[in-house]
Every structure is written in C-alpha cells, then in structure tokens.
Design a protein around this motif. Sequence first.
Motif, PDB file in Angstrom:
ATOM      1  N   GLN A  80       0.918  -1.123  -0.041  1.00 43.77           N
ATOM      2  CA  GLN A  80       0.011  -0.036  -0.074  1.00 43.77           C
ATOM      3  C   GLN A  80       0.951   1.281  -0.215  1.00 43.77           C
ATOM      4  OE1 GLN A  80      -2.448  -0.483   3.239  1.00 43.77           O
ATOM      5  NE2 GLN A  80      -3.312  -2.274   2.826  1.00 43.77           N
ATOM      6  N   TYR A  81       2.118   1.136  -0.287  1.00 40.79           N
ATOM      7  CA  TYR A  81       3.092   2.103  -0.255  1.00 40.79           C
ATOM      8  C   TYR A  81       2.742   3.191  -1.314  1.00 40.79           C
ATOM      9  CZ  TYR A  81       7.412   5.013   0.665  1.00 40.79           C
ATOM     10  OH  TYR A  81       8.416   5.937   0.844  1.00 40.79           O
ATOM     11  N   ARG A  82       2.683   4.530  -1.110  1.00 42.75           N
ATOM     12  CA  ARG A  82       2.423   5.843  -2.050  1.00 42.75           C
ATOM     13  C   ARG A  82       3.845   6.343  -2.273  1.00 42.75           C
ATOM     14  NH1 ARG A  82      -3.064   5.612   0.541  1.00 42.75           N
ATOM     15  NH2 ARG A  82      -2.339   7.318   2.005  1.00 42.75           N
ATOM     16  N   PRO A  83       4.667   5.943  -3.288  1.00 41.93           N
ATOM     17  CA  PRO A  83       5.675   6.796  -3.253  1.00 41.93           C
ATOM     18  C   PRO A  83       5.695   8.216  -3.578  1.00 41.93           C
ATOM     19  CG  PRO A  83       5.707   4.696  -4.739  1.00 41.93           C
ATOM     20  CD  PRO A  83       4.309   4.955  -4.326  1.00 41.93           C
ATOM     21  N   ARG A  84       4.690   8.609  -4.204  1.00 44.14           N
ATOM     22  CA  ARG A  84       4.609  10.071  -4.452  1.00 44.14           C
ATOM     23  C   ARG A  84       4.340  10.882  -3.027  1.00 44.14           C
ATOM     24  NH1 ARG A  84       0.873  11.028  -9.686  1.00 44.14           N
ATOM     25  NH2 ARG A  84       2.420  10.153 -11.466  1.00 44.14           N
ATOM     26  N   GLU A  85       3.760  10.255  -2.189  1.00 45.75           N
ATOM     27  CA  GLU A  85       3.464  11.021  -0.729  1.00 45.75           C
ATOM     28  C   GLU A  85       4.392  10.683   0.215  1.00 45.75           C
ATOM     29  OE1 GLU A  85      -0.479  10.473   0.660  1.00 45.75           O
ATOM     30  OE2 GLU A  85      -1.306   9.931  -1.503  1.00 45.75           O
ATOM     31  N   TYR A  86       4.972   9.386   0.080  1.00 46.37           N
ATOM     32  CA  TYR A  86       6.061   8.998   1.278  1.00 46.37           C
ATOM     33  C   TYR A  86       7.481   9.043   0.911  1.00 46.37           C
ATOM     34  CZ  TYR A  86       1.488   6.974   3.001  1.00 46.37           C
ATOM     35  OH  TYR A  86       0.173   6.680   3.495  1.00 46.37           O
ATOM     36  N   LEU A  87       7.947   8.907  -0.165  1.00 46.53           N
ATOM     37  CA  LEU A  87       9.184   8.429  -0.522  1.00 46.53           C
ATOM     38  C   LEU A  87       9.904   9.903  -0.259  1.00 46.53           C
ATOM     39  CD1 LEU A  87      11.067   6.522  -1.877  1.00 46.53           C
ATOM     40  CD2 LEU A  87      10.783   7.466  -3.684  1.00 46.53           C
ATOM     41  N   ALA A  88       9.594  11.044  -0.581  1.00 46.55           N
ATOM     42  CA  ALA A  88      10.615  12.154  -0.339  1.00 46.55           C
ATOM     43  C   ALA A  88      10.879  12.233   1.350  1.00 46.55           C
ATOM     44  CB  ALA A  88      10.162  13.588  -0.791  1.00 46.55           C
ATOM     45  N   GLY A  89       9.683  12.016   2.208  1.00 41.34           N
ATOM     46  CA  GLY A  89       9.927  12.279   3.707  1.00 41.34           C
ATOM     47  C   GLY A  89      10.727  10.973   4.112  1.00 41.34           C
ATOM     48  N   ASP A  90      10.412   9.827   3.516  1.00 39.11           N
ATOM     49  CA  ASP A  90      11.094   8.765   4.174  1.00 39.11           C
ATOM     50  C   ASP A  90      12.765   8.739   3.841  1.00 39.11           C
ATOM     51  OD1 ASP A  90       9.058   7.564   5.481  1.00 39.11           O
ATOM     52  OD2 ASP A  90       8.489   6.354   3.478  1.00 39.11           O
ATOM     53  N   VAL A  91      13.179   9.313   2.585  1.00 38.40           N
ATOM     54  CA  VAL A  91      14.519   9.273   2.191  1.00 38.40           C
ATOM     55  C   VAL A  91      15.219  10.284   2.961  1.00 38.40           C
ATOM     56  CG1 VAL A  91      15.959   9.950   0.306  1.00 38.40           C
ATOM     57  CG2 VAL A  91      14.185   8.326  -0.048  1.00 38.40           C
ATOM     58  N   MET A  92      14.546  11.490   3.286  1.00 38.37           N
ATOM     59  CA  MET A  92      15.070  12.750   3.839  1.00 38.37           C
ATOM     60  C   MET A  92      15.366  12.292   5.627  1.00 38.37           C
ATOM     61  SD  MET A  92      16.313  15.730   4.180  1.00 38.37           S
ATOM     62  CE  MET A  92      15.796  16.317   2.639  1.00 38.37           C
ATOM     63  N   SER A  93      14.508  11.630   5.945  1.00 44.13           N
ATOM     64  CA  SER A  93      14.434  11.428   7.432  1.00 44.13           C
ATOM     65  C   SER A  93      15.480  10.144   7.645  1.00 44.13           C
ATOM     66  CB  SER A  93      13.059  10.973   8.137  1.00 44.13           C
ATOM     67  OG  SER A  93      12.622   9.960   7.568  1.00 44.13           O
ATOM     68  N   GLY A  94      15.472   9.390   6.619  1.00 44.92           N
ATOM     69  CA  GLY A  94      16.495   8.291   6.369  1.00 44.92           C
ATOM     70  C   GLY A  94      17.995   8.687   6.683  1.00 44.92           C
ATOM     71  N   LEU A  95      18.332   9.655   5.833  1.00 40.92           N
ATOM     72  CA  LEU A  95      19.370  10.143   5.691  1.00 40.92           C
ATOM     73  C   LEU A  95      19.844  11.080   6.815  1.00 40.92           C
ATOM     74  CD1 LEU A  95      19.301  11.715   1.999  1.00 40.92           C
ATOM     75  CD2 LEU A  95      20.692   9.643   2.834  1.00 40.92           C
ATOM     76  N   VAL A  96      19.040  11.715   7.393  1.00 42.55           N
ATOM     77  CA  VAL A  96      19.331  12.473   8.750  1.00 42.55           C
ATOM     78  C   VAL A  96      19.466  11.412   9.903  1.00 42.55           C
ATOM     79  CG1 VAL A  96      18.484  13.979  10.298  1.00 42.55           C
ATOM     80  CG2 VAL A  96      17.996  14.635   7.946  1.00 42.55           C
ATOM     81  N   ILE A  97      18.867  10.465  10.153  1.00 45.61           N
ATOM     82  CA  ILE A  97      19.099   9.397  11.105  1.00 45.61           C
ATOM     83  C   ILE A  97      20.360   8.705  10.869  1.00 45.61           C
ATOM     84  CG2 ILE A  97      17.970   7.452  12.209  1.00 45.61           C
ATOM     85  CD1 ILE A  97      16.707  10.013  12.964  1.00 45.61           C
ATOM     86  N   GLY A  98      20.553   8.505   9.585  1.00 41.16           N
ATOM     87  CA  GLY A  98      21.940   7.648   9.426  1.00 41.16           C
ATOM     88  C   GLY A  98      23.159   8.673   9.554  1.00 41.16           C
ATOM     89  N   ILE A  99      23.067   9.892   9.300  1.00 40.15           N
ATOM     90  CA  ILE A  99      24.062  11.072   9.566  1.00 40.15           C
ATOM     91  C   ILE A  99      24.173  11.345  11.090  1.00 40.15           C
ATOM     92  CG2 ILE A  99      24.811  13.360   9.302  1.00 40.15           C
ATOM     93  CD1 ILE A  99      23.309  13.358   6.596  1.00 40.15           C
ATOM     94  N   ILE A 100      23.041  11.121  11.975  1.00 38.77           N
ATOM     95  CA  ILE A 100      23.163  11.032  13.243  1.00 38.77           C
ATOM     96  C   ILE A 100      23.766   9.676  14.051  1.00 38.77           C
ATOM     97  CG2 ILE A 100      21.833  11.362  15.576  1.00 38.77           C
ATOM     98  CD1 ILE A 100      20.031  13.116  13.828  1.00 38.77           C
ATOM     99  N   LEU A 101      23.350   8.510  13.280  1.00 38.37           N
ATOM    100  CA  LEU A 101      23.703   7.294  13.820  1.00 38.37           C
ATOM    101  C   LEU A 101      25.350   7.048  14.054  1.00 38.37           C
ATOM    102  CD1 LEU A 101      21.038   4.821  12.479  1.00 38.37           C
ATOM    103  CD2 LEU A 101      21.587   5.203  14.996  1.00 38.37           C
TER     104      LEU A 101
END
Length: 701
Positions: A62-83
């Motif tokens: 049920q994943y909607r790339p147009r709605e979710y992908l940008a936020g998921d990639v941005m938050s994943g990059l930030v958390i990875g940089i913090i990790l």
Amino acid sequence: MDESPEPLQQNRGPVLVRRQRPAPRGLCEMLKARLWRSCSCSMLCARALVQDLLPATSWLRQYRPREYLAGDVMSGLVIGIILVPQAIAYSLLAGLQPIYSLYTSFFANLIYFLMGTSRHVSVGIFSLLCLMVGQVVDRELQLAGFDPSQDGLRPGANSSILNSSAAMLDCGRDCYAIRIATALTLMTGLYQVLMGVLRLGFVSAYLSQPLLDGFAMGASVTILTSQLKHLLGVRIPRHQGPGMVVLTWLSLLRSAGQANVCDVVTSTVCLTVLLAAKELSDRYRRRLRVPLPTELLVIVVATLVSHFGQLHRRFGSSVAGDIPTGFMPPQVPEPRLMQRVALDAVALALVGAAFSISLAEMFARSHGYSVRANQELLAVGCCNLLPAFLHCFATSAALAKSLVKTATGCRTQLSSVVSATVVLLVLLALAPLFHDLQRSVLACVIVVSLRGALRKVWDLPRLWRMSPADALVWAGTAATSMLVSTEAGLLAGVILSLLSLAGRTQRPRATLLARIGNSAFYEDATEFEGLVPEPGVRVFRFGGPLYYANKDFFLRSLYSLTGLDAGCVAARRKERGSEWEVGEGGPAQGKDLGPVSSRAALAPAAAGFHTVVIDCAPLLFLDAAGVTTLQDLRRDYGALGISLLLACCSPTVRDALSRGGFLGEGPGDVAEEEQLFLSVHDAVQTARARHRELEATDAHL
C-alpha cells in the motif's frame, strides 16, 4: 437470549432484568478449540501469519511513493548521519570497539523495518542499554583477569577482534568483551521474544512513566559520571557495584591535577558548540525543515584537527584508533557466558521492551494509527536475537532519534532502510577515516545527548503537586540508580510502584455524601457547601476496591464517619446475654420486645440513623474477603435494627455479591431487589419509605 422471569415490582423506578448467560464451556473444550485454531493450516492462515510476523509485507503493498518517498528518504539520511557519530561514541559506554556499534545500528534498522508495527520509531543503539551492557562487560572482564580501565578504544587495541578463530585462552580483551556482549544480547533477545510469544506485552505497562523517567535520570547521571574521565583525559579505575558514581567522583577529584590540557580544551570547545547548536535548533525548530547535523560536523572537524595537528603524538590525547571495514563472520555466543549473564539480561529485556512499547504507542496515538505491543516485543527481541550472532549488542527504540525522524518527514519504516544504507557506507569505506578522532569528542557527543533526560529533574516539583506518590517513585528510582546500580534502580522503581499502587487501594478516600438541594444527586459533604444530609440515612462512599488488604480500613472509615461501631456494639450486646436471632439482611427479632418495635429496641439512641447506603460506583471489584466483610456488616447492622443498602453496583460487583452468597440464590430474587439499587437516590427514598411504614406500624400497635 432468554430472559429471567420478571422480578417483583416494588414501585421504586426501573428494575434490572438479568439475562441468563450461556453455560460456560469446560477447560478441556476451550483448550481443544484453541489448539484446533492454532494448528489448522490453510493458505489464508499462512498468509495472515506471515503478515503478522512481518508487517512490512502488508504495508509495502500500500506504499504511495509520491506521498511518502521524499519524507522517508530525507528522514533516513538525517538519522543515518546522526547514527554514525553516536554509534562510535556509544561504544565508550559499552566498553566495545566502534565497529560493533556500527554493526548494531545496521542490522537493527533492517530487522525492525521488516517486523516493527510503528511507522516512526527509530530502533538502534540506546545510551541506557549501552551503559547496562558496559557494566556487565566490565564486571566479566575483571573476573576474567582483564583490566576494565583499559578501554578498547586505543590505537592497536583491536588487533584481536579480527582473529575470530582464536582459542578462548588466546582471546584478547576486546575479543572477550564482544563475546560477553553478544551472550548478554542473545539472552535479552530470547527473553523478549518469549514475552512476545506468550503475549506478555502488557507487562511493560507496569513500568510506569515516573519509573522510566526516574530510571533515565539516574542512568544519565551515571553515564555523565563515566564520561568525565574522557572529557578530562585522565586515567582512573573503573569502579563497579554500589556507590560507583560516588567512588568515580572521588577518583576524579584526586586525579584532577593530571588532566590532559589538550583534552580539556577540546572538550570545552566541543561542548560549547554542541550545546549552543542544540539550543538554537530547539528555539528555531519550526523554521528548520531538517535538524542541523551538528554532531557529524563537530566530529569531522575534530578529526581533521587531530590528524593534521598530531594531537595524539604531541599531547598524548587519546584517539579512537583503527576501525576496520567490512563484516566479520558470524559466531555463536558462548553458552558458558550466557549462563553467567542470564540474570543481567532480565533487566535489559524489561528496560528495552518498556521503552520500545511506550514510544511506539506514543507515536501511534499522535499520528492516528495503532501498534501491537506483542509484535513490538517480537520485533525488538529479534533485533537482539539475530544480530547477537553477528557481533552486535543490545538495542531498543530511542526517543531522541525517533523525534528527529518524525520532525524530518518520516512516513514509514522505509526510512530505516535508508539509514542502514548510510551506516553500510561507513562500514565498507569510511570507517578508517575516524582513526584520529579524540575520545574526548566522543564523550562530548554522549554528554550532550543526555540533555533531555537530565532536564527531567525540573519536572519533579510539578509531579509532586500532581501526585506525591509518583514523585516518590521517580526520586527513589533515580537515587537508587545513581547510588547503587541501574539494575537495583529498576528493581527499586518496580517495588515502589507496586507499593504506591497498593497504598492507593489500601487507603482510598472515604466520605459521607449529602444531597445537592432538591436534586437526585449526592456529593461529598466535606468538599462542597450547602448540601443537605438525609435525616436518618447515612450515605457512605468508598473510593476504591474492597478486598483483603483494605477491609479493615473500610470498616474503620465507615464506623468513624457514622459515629457507630456496629461490630463492637453488636458483640457487647451478645456478651450481655441477649439472645437475638438475626435474619440475614432483615430486622432482628427478639424474644420479648414489649410494646415497642424490634428496631426501636435494638438501635442505639446515639446512632441517629436507621439505614446505611453504600455508594458502590467507585467499587472496582470485590474479592472473597470483601464480600464476607459486607455480609458481616449487614449482620451487625441488622442486630442493631439498621438496614444496609447498596447502590450503583457494577455488573462485576453484582456477580461477586451473587457468587459470594450475599444475594439470593436465583437471579432476580427478592433479596437482590431489596438490597441493590440503581442509584443512591433510589436507595435513600426506599429507605425512608420503609422507615415510614415501620413507624406507622409501630404507631398502630
């Protein structure tokens, strides 16, 4: 469903008609039915089972790339940089090499992506668990003959970790330390998975929020104390057991003159920059779409300064040392070590489960979806169980990273895959670049990350005003965690919470009620003015359950507020030789009452009332001792010519009274209708009507 016969009408308002319940199934039938449901297999059941165990297989469709992908990639990059900087820094707490923290962050993110039910929680290394792991590692290292004060973070210190085929006797300090940590992690994961399989997710609810906050506060002070030696660049022994915080401070005071000037200057500069950046980020949080990666910038700059300034060679500043790249082959944890740390793993499992479930439920409520506590236990347990074979240590959900994850636009756990990719890049290529990073910088990152937990001390006055019992749980847990140990603090918090709960139910508020004007409502006469007490009727409210631990307090409160100790008065009459036959719930009948009624003969002149009504609305439950207490109370009041009526009984209380023999044997029996009332006003009006009828009968006689 069939209904019971109509009860006798008494012209006192609506009457409850109890439904006849179906006959309960026997234990064998219930077990057979559950076993059949569990063992029955079909494609539909198998698919549902896979979706339950791996929720990602359901929501990915049920994943909607147009709605979710940008936020998921941005938050994943930030958390990875913090990790990355946090993983390297938290290895100091666990007493392990930085490579193991990176392994832990990588595998935990991937496993929780598949098994977690929360969309926003970030699972990985957590400072409190790192501290608890480090304490167990230090203890076992000391028992094995190693020096716990010799930190693994030093140049060349990790030469033994790549020799996975080394025999036990040839295993160096760092090799033995990770074996201890993996054994502890495996046991922790086993406990959490077992709790999930047994549907024990509710157990974490007994770790209250004041307990968790106090535990976080005490553990944060312990973490801060353990990092001071790195901030100052001094070498002191690593103390173990009760009083570790106090002994460490004394050692620091004695060794303050030996502080490394380079480490002190570096710590001062880094703390100033990090704290200022955090305050600015908090102040302008709404204007910043992405949090500033201050930790990473500080670590990069500090590594460059240390490398080109040759701080380790010129000033003796401690640095991270060699951090290898790539993955090590899997290794089964030592069964002998698993036995030694089995008890320590219990505290780790409870703390990890409590924080993970509470954070998952908190974010689920704020974003309008639901999580499954038992599946969260399985997910966090597997984040510990499976990576234990891959040189990882204990993990759980972390609040700070979860908040950052939400603030940067996270929509699903796909962001965890992005974070794991960032960590993987460091593992495969970038890890050796941190060779010259000073340990004092890593300690600064750890200390600054404790801001949120340390600030909770300012919540204590507000908590005291709200609930002194919760404030005592907070303070007792924090003090025990600081002065004794984190495990003892957790145990003390659980004990204090249970004592607080027992105290609240053992001595609840008890009061007499009076009527609000001419209405049909009654309230506490000591709290509100202008209430009208009912003549001849005492309305008693007990604000808690009635069970074995508070039955005596119930009777003392009732006797004190009504001014009549019915038990003592009835016993004294019996001792004087009065031979009255008291009916169960009815008026006493004497042998020779003369021209007056039985009530007039038996009721004490000083009592001033003829009926006691108990408001059972706050009565959550009754046990056998509670039912017996009510039966004895009715008998004693009946011996004195005083009626006992119950109002606003819940179905649970009604069932307990029926099973305990307080009511008639059949549902809808006359005895039940004479004893139980739908409201306090109905009971009071019925009591006054009965008393008027009795007075009329006496006058006629």
